[in-house]
Design a protein around this motif. Structure first.
Motif, PDB file in Angstrom:
ATOM      1  N   UNK A   1      -1.466  -4.994  11.189  1.00 49.17           N
ATOM      2  CA  UNK A   1      -2.683  -4.573  10.492  1.00 49.17           C
ATOM      3  C   UNK A   1      -2.285  -3.721   9.293  1.00 49.17           C
ATOM      4  N   UNK A   2      -3.174  -3.653   8.302  1.00 51.87           N
ATOM      5  CA  UNK A   2      -2.900  -2.956   7.053  1.00 51.87           C
ATOM      6  C   UNK A   2      -3.520  -1.555   7.121  1.00 51.87           C
ATOM      7  N   UNK A   3      -2.689  -0.497   7.083  1.00 52.06           N
ATOM      8  CA  UNK A   3      -3.209   0.862   7.252  1.00 52.06           C
ATOM      9  C   UNK A   3      -3.564   1.582   5.954  1.00 52.06           C
ATOM     10  N   UNK A   4      -3.167   1.024   4.809  1.00 52.29           N
ATOM     11  CA  UNK A   4      -3.355   1.771   3.562  1.00 52.29           C
ATOM     12  C   UNK A   4      -3.826   0.865   2.430  1.00 52.29           C
ATOM     13  N   UNK A   5      -4.102   1.477   1.287  1.00 55.07           N
ATOM     14  CA  UNK A   5      -4.603   0.751   0.114  1.00 55.07           C
ATOM     15  C   UNK A   5      -3.495   0.243  -0.800  1.00 55.07           C
ATOM     16  N   UNK A   6      -2.250   0.381  -0.413  1.00 58.34           N
ATOM     17  CA  UNK A   6      -1.134   0.088  -1.319  1.00 58.34           C
ATOM     18  C   UNK A   6      -0.985  -1.379  -1.718  1.00 58.34           C
ATOM     19  N   UNK A   7      -1.623  -2.289  -0.962  1.00 61.28           N
ATOM     20  CA  UNK A   7      -1.513  -3.719  -1.297  1.00 61.28           C
ATOM     21  C   UNK A   7      -2.843  -4.310  -1.767  1.00 61.28           C
ATOM     22  N   UNK A   8      -3.821  -3.441  -2.084  1.00 66.36           N
ATOM     23  CA  UNK A   8      -5.111  -3.939  -2.591  1.00 66.36           C
ATOM     24  C   UNK A   8      -4.914  -4.674  -3.912  1.00 66.36           C
ATOM     25  N   UNK A   9      -5.685  -5.664  -4.232  1.00 69.52           N
ATOM     26  CA  UNK A   9      -6.727  -6.287  -3.468  1.00 69.52           C
ATOM     27  C   UNK A   9      -6.217  -7.456  -2.628  1.00 69.52           C
TER      28      UNK A   9
ATOM     29  N   UNK B   1      -2.157 -10.881  -8.822  1.00 68.37           N
ATOM     30  CA  UNK B   1      -2.101 -10.074  -7.604  1.00 68.37           C
ATOM     31  C   UNK B   1      -2.179  -8.567  -7.840  1.00 68.37           C
ATOM     32  N   UNK B   2      -1.931  -8.117  -9.065  1.00 70.21           N
ATOM     33  CA  UNK B   2      -1.976  -6.677  -9.352  1.00 70.21           C
ATOM     34  C   UNK B   2      -3.412  -6.157  -9.246  1.00 70.21           C
ATOM     35  N   UNK B   3      -3.570  -4.961  -8.695  1.00 71.36           N
ATOM     36  CA  UNK B   3      -4.885  -4.354  -8.552  1.00 71.36           C
ATOM     37  C   UNK B   3      -5.577  -4.283  -9.914  1.00 71.36           C
ATOM     38  N   UNK B   4      -6.843  -4.715  -9.993  1.00 71.35           N
ATOM     39  CA  UNK B   4      -7.542  -4.742 -11.290  1.00 71.35           C
ATOM     40  C   UNK B   4      -7.526  -3.387 -11.990  1.00 71.35           C
ATOM     41  N   UNK B   5      -7.121  -3.383 -13.253  1.00 70.86           N
ATOM     42  CA  UNK B   5      -7.076  -2.172 -14.053  1.00 70.86           C
ATOM     43  C   UNK B   5      -5.834  -1.317 -13.851  1.00 70.86           C
ATOM     44  N   UNK B   6      -4.989  -1.695 -12.887  1.00 72.86           N
ATOM     45  CA  UNK B   6      -3.766  -0.930 -12.620  1.00 72.86           C
ATOM     46  C   UNK B   6      -2.659  -1.359 -13.578  1.00 72.86           C
ATOM     47  N   UNK B   7      -1.726  -0.441 -13.872  1.00 76.42           N
ATOM     48  CA  UNK B   7      -0.558  -0.750 -14.690  1.00 76.42           C
ATOM     49  C   UNK B   7       0.554  -1.253 -13.785  1.00 76.42           C
TER      50      UNK B   7
ATOM     51  N   UNK C   1      11.082  -3.349  -3.656  1.00 76.18           N
ATOM     52  CA  UNK C   1       9.747  -3.690  -3.178  1.00 76.18           C
ATOM     53  C   UNK C   1       8.682  -2.822  -3.830  1.00 76.18           C
ATOM     54  N   UNK C   2       7.533  -3.442  -4.145  1.00 78.80           N
ATOM     55  CA  UNK C   2       6.428  -2.710  -4.750  1.00 78.80           C
ATOM     56  C   UNK C   2       5.113  -3.174  -4.155  1.00 78.80           C
ATOM     57  N   UNK C   3       4.145  -2.247  -4.088  1.00 75.89           N
ATOM     58  CA  UNK C   3       2.802  -2.596  -3.651  1.00 75.89           C
ATOM     59  C   UNK C   3       2.032  -3.241  -4.791  1.00 75.89           C
ATOM     60  N   UNK C   4       0.983  -3.968  -4.464  1.00 77.81           N
ATOM     61  CA  UNK C   4       0.153  -4.599  -5.498  1.00 77.81           C
ATOM     62  C   UNK C   4      -0.794  -3.598  -6.156  1.00 77.81           C
ATOM     63  N   UNK C   5      -1.119  -2.520  -5.459  1.00 81.06           N
ATOM     64  CA  UNK C   5      -1.931  -1.432  -6.029  1.00 81.06           C
ATOM     65  C   UNK C   5      -0.948  -0.324  -6.423  1.00 81.06           C
ATOM     66  N   UNK C   6      -0.314  -0.515  -7.574  1.00 80.45           N
ATOM     67  CA  UNK C   6       0.838   0.292  -7.961  1.00 80.45           C
ATOM     68  C   UNK C   6       0.571   1.797  -8.006  1.00 80.45           C
ATOM     69  N   UNK C   7      -0.615   2.196  -8.474  1.00 80.49           N
ATOM     70  CA  UNK C   7      -0.885   3.632  -8.584  1.00 80.49           C
ATOM     71  C   UNK C   7      -1.157   4.268  -7.215  1.00 80.49           C
ATOM     72  N   UNK C   8      -1.301   3.448  -6.174  1.00 81.20           N
ATOM     73  CA  UNK C   8      -1.568   3.971  -4.829  1.00 81.20           C
ATOM     74  C   UNK C   8      -0.469   3.575  -3.843  1.00 81.20           C
ATOM     75  N   UNK C   9       0.687   3.176  -4.360  1.00 83.80           N
ATOM     76  CA  UNK C   9       1.749   2.660  -3.496  1.00 83.80           C
ATOM     77  C   UNK C   9       3.000   3.524  -3.558  1.00 83.80           C
ATOM     78  N   UNK C  10       3.398   4.041  -2.395  1.00 84.90           N
ATOM     79  CA  UNK C  10       4.678   4.758  -2.286  1.00 84.90           C
ATOM     80  C   UNK C  10       5.739   3.717  -1.943  1.00 84.90           C
ATOM     81  N   UNK C  11       6.218   3.023  -2.982  1.00 89.97           N
ATOM     82  CA  UNK C  11       7.143   1.913  -2.784  1.00 89.97           C
ATOM     83  C   UNK C  11       8.550   2.296  -3.231  1.00 89.97           C
TER      84      UNK C  11
END
Length: 197
Positions: free
Chosen positions: A44-52, A119-125, A142-152
């Motif tokens: 299961x996905x516990x965080x927002x780091x891979x949104x959307x 796949x990158x979160x809309x509006x994210x760099x 490795x990087x999350x798709x929601x880059x500004x919310x990902x501790x990757x």
């Protein structure tokens, strides 16, 4: 006498049917446990780091026999310092040079810019942090798709592992989002990674 014999035969059939049902149930549970341990895992996905791509509380099946991770794959692995199950996207594999960013603010892999809009979160760099790394053999960036919310990988560059994950720490490749049912999706590798040499 004949009635007693028929009753005994009927009782024997009932016992045999019950035993068979229990045996099949135990066998089914055993097979399911073996599959969970060695072939398919559910996470299961516990965080927002891979949104959307993945939202909090989504659930995915992971193929533990998928082979070596490739660029663009979404993988579950033992996390950097905690060893907790973590999910991110593979951006670089052993030998790759991953840089942020080019003149158009795109991440490049071996000089090839990644077009990450699919796949990158809309509006994210692609990354708020500049970096230039060469991935060692047997390691992953490795990087999350929601880059500004990902501790990757970027968040762990000052640690002894320099942000890299050993490919042996990968549990498996995410193959399908199965929950919630209305958002079911089979994952495919984004086309942009096909251009990287």
């Amino acid at each position: 006498m004949a009635v007693t014999r028929k009753a005994a035969v009927g009782e024997k059939k009932k016992k045999g049917g019950f035993r068979e049902t229990v045996l099949l149930l135990v066998l089914g549970v055993g097979i399911a446990l073996l599959l969970q341990a060695f072939v398919i895992g559910s996470f299961y996905i516990p965080s927002e780091s891979m949104e959307n791509t993945l939202l909090i509380n989504d659930r995915v099946f992971v193929n533990k026999l998928a082979g070596a991770p490739e660029r663009g794959d979404i993988v579950v692995f033992k996390g950097w310092s905690t060893g907790e199950d973590t999910i991110k996207r593979v951006i670089g594999v052993g030998g790759d040079k991953v840089v942020c960013c080019d003149a158009k603010e795109r991440i490049t892999v071996n000089g090839t810019p990644l077009e990450e809009k699919s796949y990158l979160y809309p509006g994210d760099f692609p990354s708020g942090k500049k970096f230039s790394v060469t991935v060692p053999a047997g390691k992953l960036w490795l990087m999350g798709d929601h880059r500004s919310a990902s501790a990757d990988s970027r968040a762990h560059m000052d640690e002894p592992n320099q942000g890299f994950i050993d490919d042996k720490d990968v549990i498996g490749k995410a193959v399908v989002r199965y929950w919630p049912l209305n958002r079911g999706l089979i994952f495919t590798k984004p086309d942009t990674f096909d251009k990287v040499k």
